[in-house]
Write an enzyme that holds these catalytic residues in place. Sequence first.
Site, short mmCIF file in Angstrom:
data_model
loop_
_atom_site.label_atom_id
_atom_site.label_comp_id
_atom_site.label_asym_id
_atom_site.label_seq_id
_atom_site.Cartn_x
_atom_site.Cartn_y
_atom_site.Cartn_z
N ASP A 1 0.89 -1.25 0.17
CA ASP A 1 -0.11 0.18 0.16
C ASP A 1 0.95 1.36 0.07
OD1 ASP A 1 -2.32 1.55 0.35
OD2 ASP A 1 -2.30 1.32 2.36
N ASN B 1 -7.87 1.20 7.17
CA ASN B 1 -6.86 1.01 8.08
C ASN B 1 -7.12 1.67 9.59
OD1 ASN B 1 -4.57 1.05 9.31
ND2 ASN B 1 -3.21 2.37 8.02
#
Length: 281
Positions: free
Chosen positions: A81, A232
Amino acid sequence: MLQNFNAMLADAYKNHYAIGSFNVYNYETIKGVMQAGKETGRPVIVAFGAKYLTNMDLEDVVAVTRALEMKQGLPVCLHLDHCAKLDVIYRAIRAGFTSVMYDGSALPYAENIANTKLVCDIAHACGVSVEAELGSLAAGEHSHEGTADDKEIYTDPKAAADFIKATGVDALAVSVGTVHGMYKGTPNVRVDITKAINEACGIPLVLHGGSGTPEDKIRGCIENGVTKINVNTEISVYTVDKTAERLAAEGKKPHLSELALMQQGAVAEVVKKYMAFFEGR
Ligand code: 13P
């Protein structure tokens, strides 16, 4: 075998659902995401942010994810990511990541195109999928990725279409009003801009800043080409809250091994909640 995200996202694009891309930082979070996949029978994207290289190195993330994936029996993609460093992208590909995000969104447009194309050429030769980003997200509360200086810049549909043509990227992260972190006020997610980008681009779109995004906005974005949604902050906030509750409730200190198991379960819970949103269940 770990796989890239192309087949997963192609199916999601065609059938109007999204796959969750869940951030991990250690064994418990990787196991929690895998547990959610196993319990729901759904594919998962395990996302490791370059920011967390102080927690685990790339080879360890690959080793743990591969070992767990072998017992999973379901599609698993291991994705790097937000990475702005080309050398880290190449190291991740060499280590065994099956997907990478090159984030050149802070660079001038032409430089973002040139670097993204370079990454695509190399990654595609290795069977690795590539996500890139155009536009920029603001940061909300508890964000570990964003900073207070981050400005919201919506993705321009025409620039996005040109970018895809020039780079050959597999999926594009767009800025349409979500934030990294929890929202401070009422979210202003622009489904109309998402629709315009989808009509101009016609490839799977990625929504960053999944935490706390209202379900109706998520659905609107999914109906308009969003097939991968990143989460997240809420994984962290939920698991830390559960840990604090457990510590406050116990008469005596729990053993670390018990806390670790509890945290794995908390991660699985929050991941399953988002998986259900993303599939309209
Ligand atoms: P949140 O922290 O808002 O869930 O965003 C995650 C993200 O976009 C990771 O790339």
